[in-house]
Design an enzyme around this catalytic site. Structure first.
Site, PDB file in Angstrom:
ATOM      1  N   LYS A  75       0.788  -1.197  -0.050  1.00 48.72           N
ATOM      2  CA  LYS A  75      -0.141  -0.064   0.188  1.00 48.72           C
ATOM      3  C   LYS A  75       0.866   1.234   0.101  1.00 48.72           C
ATOM      4  O   LYS A  75       2.136   1.366   0.400  1.00 48.72           O
ATOM      5  CB  LYS A  75      -0.881  -0.115   1.432  1.00 48.72           C
ATOM      6  CG  LYS A  75      -2.001  -1.034   1.201  1.00 48.72           C
ATOM      7  CD  LYS A  75      -2.917  -0.997   2.190  1.00 48.72           C
ATOM      8  CE  LYS A  75      -4.177  -2.099   2.198  1.00 48.72           C
ATOM      9  NZ  LYS A  75      -4.970  -2.215   3.339  1.00 48.72           N
TER      10      LYS A  75
ATOM     11  N   TYR B 163     -12.314  -2.302  -3.776  1.00 48.97           N
ATOM     12  CA  TYR B 163     -12.559  -2.505  -2.472  1.00 48.97           C
ATOM     13  C   TYR B 163     -14.249  -2.465  -2.546  1.00 48.97           C
ATOM     14  O   TYR B 163     -14.808  -1.712  -1.465  1.00 48.97           O
ATOM     15  CB  TYR B 163     -12.285  -1.395  -1.628  1.00 48.97           C
ATOM     16  CG  TYR B 163     -10.759  -1.705  -1.076  1.00 48.97           C
ATOM     17  CD1 TYR B 163     -10.761  -2.817  -0.312  1.00 48.97           C
ATOM     18  CD2 TYR B 163      -9.567  -0.722  -1.124  1.00 48.97           C
ATOM     19  CE1 TYR B 163      -9.543  -3.209   0.214  1.00 48.97           C
ATOM     20  CE2 TYR B 163      -8.515  -1.395  -0.644  1.00 48.97           C
ATOM     21  CZ  TYR B 163      -8.274  -2.352  -0.002  1.00 48.97           C
ATOM     22  OH  TYR B 163      -7.079  -2.642   0.741  1.00 48.97           O
TER      23      TYR B 163
ATOM     24  N   ASN C 227      -1.976   0.348   6.790  1.00 49.15           N
ATOM     25  CA  ASN C 227      -1.505  -0.726   7.331  1.00 49.15           C
ATOM     26  C   ASN C 227      -0.511  -1.841   6.222  1.00 49.15           C
ATOM     27  O   ASN C 227      -0.536  -3.010   6.365  1.00 49.15           O
ATOM     28  CB  ASN C 227      -2.746  -1.900   8.000  1.00 49.15           C
ATOM     29  CG  ASN C 227      -3.518  -2.063   7.029  1.00 49.15           C
ATOM     30  OD1 ASN C 227      -3.610  -2.061   5.762  1.00 49.15           O
ATOM     31  ND2 ASN C 227      -4.639  -2.852   7.381  1.00 49.15           N
TER      32      ASN C 227
ATOM     33  N   HIS D 206      -2.206  -5.597   1.536  1.00 41.99           N
ATOM     34  CA  HIS D 206      -3.663  -6.103   1.391  1.00 41.99           C
ATOM     35  C   HIS D 206      -3.169  -7.533   1.002  1.00 41.99           C
ATOM     36  O   HIS D 206      -2.311  -7.881   0.255  1.00 41.99           O
ATOM     37  CB  HIS D 206      -4.399  -5.477   0.363  1.00 41.99           C
ATOM     38  CG  HIS D 206      -5.745  -6.236  -0.162  1.00 41.99           C
ATOM     39  ND1 HIS D 206      -6.717  -6.401   0.417  1.00 41.99           N
ATOM     40  CD2 HIS D 206      -5.512  -7.184  -1.214  1.00 41.99           C
ATOM     41  CE1 HIS D 206      -7.614  -7.371  -0.163  1.00 41.99           C
ATOM     42  NE2 HIS D 206      -6.859  -7.711  -1.205  1.00 41.99           N
TER      43      HIS D 206
ATOM     44  N   GLU E  54      -9.707 -10.772  -7.675  1.00 36.53           N
ATOM     45  CA  GLU E  54      -8.615  -9.915  -7.339  1.00 36.53           C
ATOM     46  C   GLU E  54      -7.271  -9.961  -8.390  1.00 36.53           C
ATOM     47  O   GLU E  54      -6.967  -9.094  -8.905  1.00 36.53           O
ATOM     48  CB  GLU E  54      -8.204  -9.794  -6.005  1.00 36.53           C
ATOM     49  CG  GLU E  54      -9.345  -9.355  -4.954  1.00 36.53           C
ATOM     50  CD  GLU E  54      -8.923  -9.393  -3.544  1.00 36.53           C
ATOM     51  OE1 GLU E  54     -10.022  -9.178  -2.708  1.00 36.53           O
ATOM     52  OE2 GLU E  54      -7.767  -9.703  -3.161  1.00 36.53           O
TER      53      GLU E  54
HETATM   54  P1  GTP Z   1      -7.312  -6.357   3.832  1.00 38.20           P
HETATM   55  O1  GTP Z   1      -6.160  -7.577   3.418  1.00 38.20           O
HETATM   56  O2  GTP Z   1      -6.661  -5.034   3.176  1.00 38.20           O
HETATM   57  O3  GTP Z   1      -8.722  -6.544   2.971  1.00 38.20           O
HETATM   58  O4  GTP Z   1      -7.241  -6.254   5.147  1.00 38.20           O
HETATM   59  P2  GTP Z   1      -8.120  -7.071   6.144  1.00 38.20           P
HETATM   60  O5  GTP Z   1      -8.953  -7.972   5.384  1.00 38.20           O
HETATM   61  O6  GTP Z   1      -7.359  -7.426   7.201  1.00 38.20           O
HETATM   62  O7  GTP Z   1      -9.232  -6.078   6.620  1.00 38.20           O
HETATM   63  P3  GTP Z   1     -10.744  -5.595   6.129  1.00 38.20           P
HETATM   64  O8  GTP Z   1     -11.061  -6.424   4.896  1.00 38.20           O
HETATM   65  O9  GTP Z   1     -11.603  -5.796   7.216  1.00 38.20           O
HETATM   66  O10 GTP Z   1     -10.565  -4.283   5.831  1.00 38.20           O
HETATM   67  C1  GTP Z   1      -9.821  -3.709   4.662  1.00 38.20           C
HETATM   68  C2  GTP Z   1      -9.036  -2.715   4.617  1.00 38.20           C
HETATM   69  O11 GTP Z   1      -9.902  -1.399   4.884  1.00 38.20           O
HETATM   70  C3  GTP Z   1      -8.073  -2.728   5.933  1.00 38.20           C
HETATM   71  O12 GTP Z   1      -6.754  -3.236   5.558  1.00 38.20           O
HETATM   72  C4  GTP Z   1      -7.835  -1.254   6.128  1.00 38.20           C
HETATM   73  O13 GTP Z   1      -6.784  -0.768   5.261  1.00 38.20           O
HETATM   74  C5  GTP Z   1      -9.081  -0.649   5.974  1.00 38.20           C
HETATM   75  N1  GTP Z   1      -9.825  -0.382   7.265  1.00 38.20           N
HETATM   76  C6  GTP Z   1     -10.260  -1.301   7.884  1.00 38.20           C
HETATM   77  N2  GTP Z   1     -10.885  -0.780   9.212  1.00 38.20           N
HETATM   78  C7  GTP Z   1     -10.493   0.425   9.185  1.00 38.20           C
HETATM   79  C8  GTP Z   1     -10.881   1.618   9.834  1.00 38.20           C
HETATM   80  O14 GTP Z   1     -11.494   1.435  11.079  1.00 38.20           O
HETATM   81  N3  GTP Z   1     -10.606   2.949   9.505  1.00 38.20           N
HETATM   82  C9  GTP Z   1      -9.664   2.987   8.088  1.00 38.20           C
HETATM   83  N4  GTP Z   1      -9.502   4.254   7.927  1.00 38.20           N
HETATM   84  N5  GTP Z   1      -9.490   1.985   7.191  1.00 38.20           N
HETATM   85  C10 GTP Z   1      -9.909   0.826   7.968  1.00 38.20           C
HETATM   86 MG    MG Z   2     -10.125  -7.802   3.653  1.00 35.94          MG
END
Ligand code: GTP
Ligand code: MG
Length: 138
Positions: free
Chosen positions: A9, A49, A112, A115, A126
């Site tokens: 990212k 997303y 973070n 992904h 994807e």
């Molecule tokens: P991905 O591998 O990126 O999909 O991460 P994940 O599966 O561990 O998390 P999830 O699918 O729940 O969320 C997708 C992405 O949204 C996360 O990786 C974060 O970058 C973002 N995200 C999740 N929660 C928050 C939040 O509370 N605030 C913000 N700004 N971003 C968030």
């Molecule tokens: Mg995810």
């Protein structure tokens, strides 16, 4: 063998962490079979997303993903999807296990660093969002 889609990212490309993150993948036995650096528009990030469209952080997420270059890549290996998520660590770096990418490099739950696809069907979708079959070199 299995394949998964990974994205390094903007927070990580900005801090020149691509090589260190790729080392983590390779040391875990994941092979990088496709890789390119691109700069998404916010609309493209929103399309990628789309499952998170109704979430309160959707605007923040897509703005962040379009804020700088990303490195999209396909990782291949035994149980690549689960293995990659293990190497990535928990979404929130505060909860991520020591030695994981997010524990070492992530700045916040939003920024973070990586992904990774979460299941075989989403991995397939994807991968084809970013790559054609010709670009996958196993
Ligand atoms: P991905 O591998 O990126 O999909 O991460 P994940 O599966 O561990 O998390 P999830 O699918 O729940 O969320 C997708 C992405 O949204 C996360 O990786 C974060 O970058 C973002 N995200 C999740 N929660 C928050 C939040 O509370 N605030 C913000 N700004 N971003 C968030
Ligand atoms: Mg995810």
């Amino acid at each position: 063998v299995e394949r998964t889609l990974s994205i390094i990212k903007p927070d990580a490309t900005k801090r020149n962490l691509t090589g260190k993150i790729n080392t983590k993948f390779e040391e875990a036995g994941l092979r990088i079979v496709a890789q390119k650096r691109i700069h998404l528009t916010q609309d493209q990030a929103g399309e990628f997303y789309a499952v998170h469209k109704e979430r309160p952080f959707f605007g923040e997420l897509t703005e962040f993903m379009a804020s700088g270059p990303v490195v999209v890549q396909v990782l291949e290996g035994e149980n690549a999807i689960a293995k990659n998520r293990e190497v990535m660590g928990a979404t929130n770096p505060a909860d991520a296990a020591a030695g994981t990418i997010r524990a070492e490099f992530a700045e916040s739950v939003g920024e973070n660093s990586v992904h990774g696809s979460d299941a075989p069907d989403t991995a397939k979708e994807e991968i084809s969002f970013f790559f054609s079959g010709l670009e996958l070199v196993g």
